[in-house]
Design an enzyme around this catalytic site. Sequence first.
Site, mmCIF file in Angstrom:
data_model
loop_
_atom_site.group_PDB
_atom_site.id
_atom_site.type_symbol
_atom_site.label_atom_id
_atom_site.label_comp_id
_atom_site.label_asym_id
_atom_site.label_seq_id
_atom_site.Cartn_x
_atom_site.Cartn_y
_atom_site.Cartn_z
ATOM 1 N N ARG A 258 1.105 -1.535 -0.262
ATOM 2 C CA ARG A 258 -0.556 -0.016 -0.170
ATOM 3 C C ARG A 258 0.712 1.095 0.552
ATOM 4 O O ARG A 258 2.166 1.327 0.975
ATOM 5 C CB ARG A 258 -0.918 -0.260 0.972
ATOM 6 C CG ARG A 258 -1.875 1.123 1.431
ATOM 7 C CD ARG A 258 -1.517 1.781 2.020
ATOM 8 N NE ARG A 258 -1.964 2.954 2.609
ATOM 9 C CZ ARG A 258 -2.129 4.621 3.580
ATOM 10 N NH1 ARG A 258 -0.688 4.511 3.854
ATOM 11 N NH2 ARG A 258 -2.649 5.122 3.739
ATOM 12 N N ASP A 260 1.608 5.185 0.287
ATOM 13 C CA ASP A 260 1.229 6.139 1.545
ATOM 14 C C ASP A 260 1.794 7.292 0.145
ATOM 15 O O ASP A 260 2.279 7.735 -0.060
ATOM 16 C CB ASP A 260 2.140 6.118 2.430
ATOM 17 C CG ASP A 260 1.691 6.889 3.327
ATOM 18 O OD1 ASP A 260 0.701 7.265 3.582
ATOM 19 O OD2 ASP A 260 2.359 8.080 3.369
ATOM 20 N N GLU A 296 -2.937 5.307 -1.097
ATOM 21 C CA GLU A 296 -3.635 6.005 -0.895
ATOM 22 C C GLU A 296 -3.424 7.846 -1.824
ATOM 23 O O GLU A 296 -2.463 7.298 -2.086
ATOM 24 C CB GLU A 296 -3.128 6.704 0.693
ATOM 25 C CG GLU A 296 -3.817 7.013 1.072
ATOM 26 C CD GLU A 296 -2.861 8.138 2.433
ATOM 27 O OE1 GLU A 296 -4.022 9.235 3.040
ATOM 28 O OE2 GLU A 296 -1.631 7.929 2.365
ATOM 29 N N GLY A 395 -6.242 8.183 14.694
ATOM 30 C CA GLY A 395 -4.698 8.701 15.012
ATOM 31 C C GLY A 395 -4.793 10.449 15.368
ATOM 32 O O GLY A 395 -3.922 11.073 16.242
#
Length: 604
Positions: A258, A260, A296, A395
């Site tokens: 994945r 980022d 992403e 977060g």
Amino acid sequence: MPYGARITERGVRFRLWAPGCGRVTLWINAGQDEQAFSMDSCGGGWFEFIASHAGAGTRYCFEVGGGLRVPDPASRFNPDDVHGASEVIDPADFEWRDAAWRGRPWEEAVIYELHIGTFSPGGTFAGVMERLDHLAELGVTALELMPVADFPGTRNWGYDGVLPYAPDSRYGRPEDLKALIQAAHAKGLMVLLDVVYNHFGPEGNYLHVYAKEFFTERHHTPWGAAINFDGAHSRYVREFFIHNALYWLHEYHFDGLRLDAVHAIVDDSELHVLAELAERAHASIDGKRQVHLILENDANVARYLGRHASGVQYAAQWNDDMHHALHVLATGEADGYYMDYADEPIRHLGRCLAEGFAYQGEASAYRGHAQRGEASAHLPPQAFVSFLQCHDQVGNRAFGERIAHIAPAAAVRAGAAVYLLAPSIPMLFMGEEFAAQSPFRFFCDFSGELRAAVTQGRRREFARFARFADAAMQAAIPDPNEIQTFLASKLDWDSLADGTQADWLAYYRNLLKLRREIIVPRLRGMGGYSAKFEVFASVGLRVEWHLGDRSTLRLLANFSVEKVHAAVSAGQTVFASSAATAQGVLGPWSVVWTLEPPAGGWHE
């Protein structure tokens, strides 16, 4: 690999690209002895030396000028953190026993995102391995590890890594990570890795000393000068990251990556580095097993997700739009980027479920009314990863609250029933399946002036929110550098003995069982333009999909505290909330899924 230390028949070959240096010295530690060797200049900024007496376990570093000693930027392991010496690792030392593993088809993916340091009491790769049975029984088919690249200090989310090839020593040695992946494969679980190719962390990155060409001032990112993917000497930079992707896929047998925040990867080359990375990664696997690449991308770029006769570049993208719409519906929050979804959250959710992105070129108020996104309805639902929680969305809150802490339980259960049974790929965040009571906070362990700067920066970040307008409230925000901030974020597995948490777990297990048995077998072959949606009674939603086996899947949902009238669709009831009735009334926060066979009935 062109970078790093490689064991050969003649000894260990050490290579470093240091175009900013006239000479480079290799320092080798052999027991109590330390030896220095002048490395040979090979042209193009490369330096090389073969040490016949070095081998696996040898510690080494490079002196790059002015007496500064630095680790290998392609270190396979740095046992004494990012400022210490690197260790030579022999990839052949680990005995793989997963030769029969060929991966899993993408439509079977049920992803579970986790942070190694807070997932288990010990915070290690071995600690994750101890919970693989829990994940398999839950119905998960893929673990997604937050970044493990070596970061400064003892704790970090992972996005401040500076040695992209080295698993952080706090989690274990390279062989421990390989053992985790092998054990996961034995239980039928894929393992995906989150990688960061848009920046290096602020502490422990020495590339700017001897290889300034890694960065460019022509492009900028939230972290400063961008990675140089398209300027002079960018070929070596591109190779560094492309080989990193190949390294994780081959040397560690990861089932996918994945990438980022790729919207922060700026590349004006004719062939974008994302396209080149995908082409070379898939070519290197050459059909021997199934490997999946995920993006992403806040820009909602659809072009990398296309399905072509020649194959798929990127299997899917995280769908933040889906999360934001669900979050606004469940919590009523409209601060920050949620403002873009606060006007018609139910419509945004419907568009995500039916077409992929909510923003497909529309103006974003949060982004100064700039246009955001590309058309995505032509893509199959499996090109999008849907979630109700993830590390960012939990977060990046001031106190790291999970959605179960801030939304009614009925609303959270409704959201889960939607995204876990929809044809898109679902992703859980660790502990979500039992409504973990622990928060997941932003934490790090920087040193020197950077430590205080990060703490103050974190508090200033929230100053624009009305809730944190006064200094006292800002001061109450947990200090990311304090050990307690990290410890509070660890999952409490003992809480599963509590009836409430056990009930949540049973709910999630049931939803994933329904997905595995009823939804997944019908997903293969789905194309784009396969769905439509309708908003009714202002808070009700209908969505209809034509699945790969020509059956029709329908969702009927009420995202409010009021009852609404709606006729339940014909067909087999797959799932119905307890608040849904057969008299055409949907109770508060109710969800109904039905499945209708294709014309002519089911065929074996």
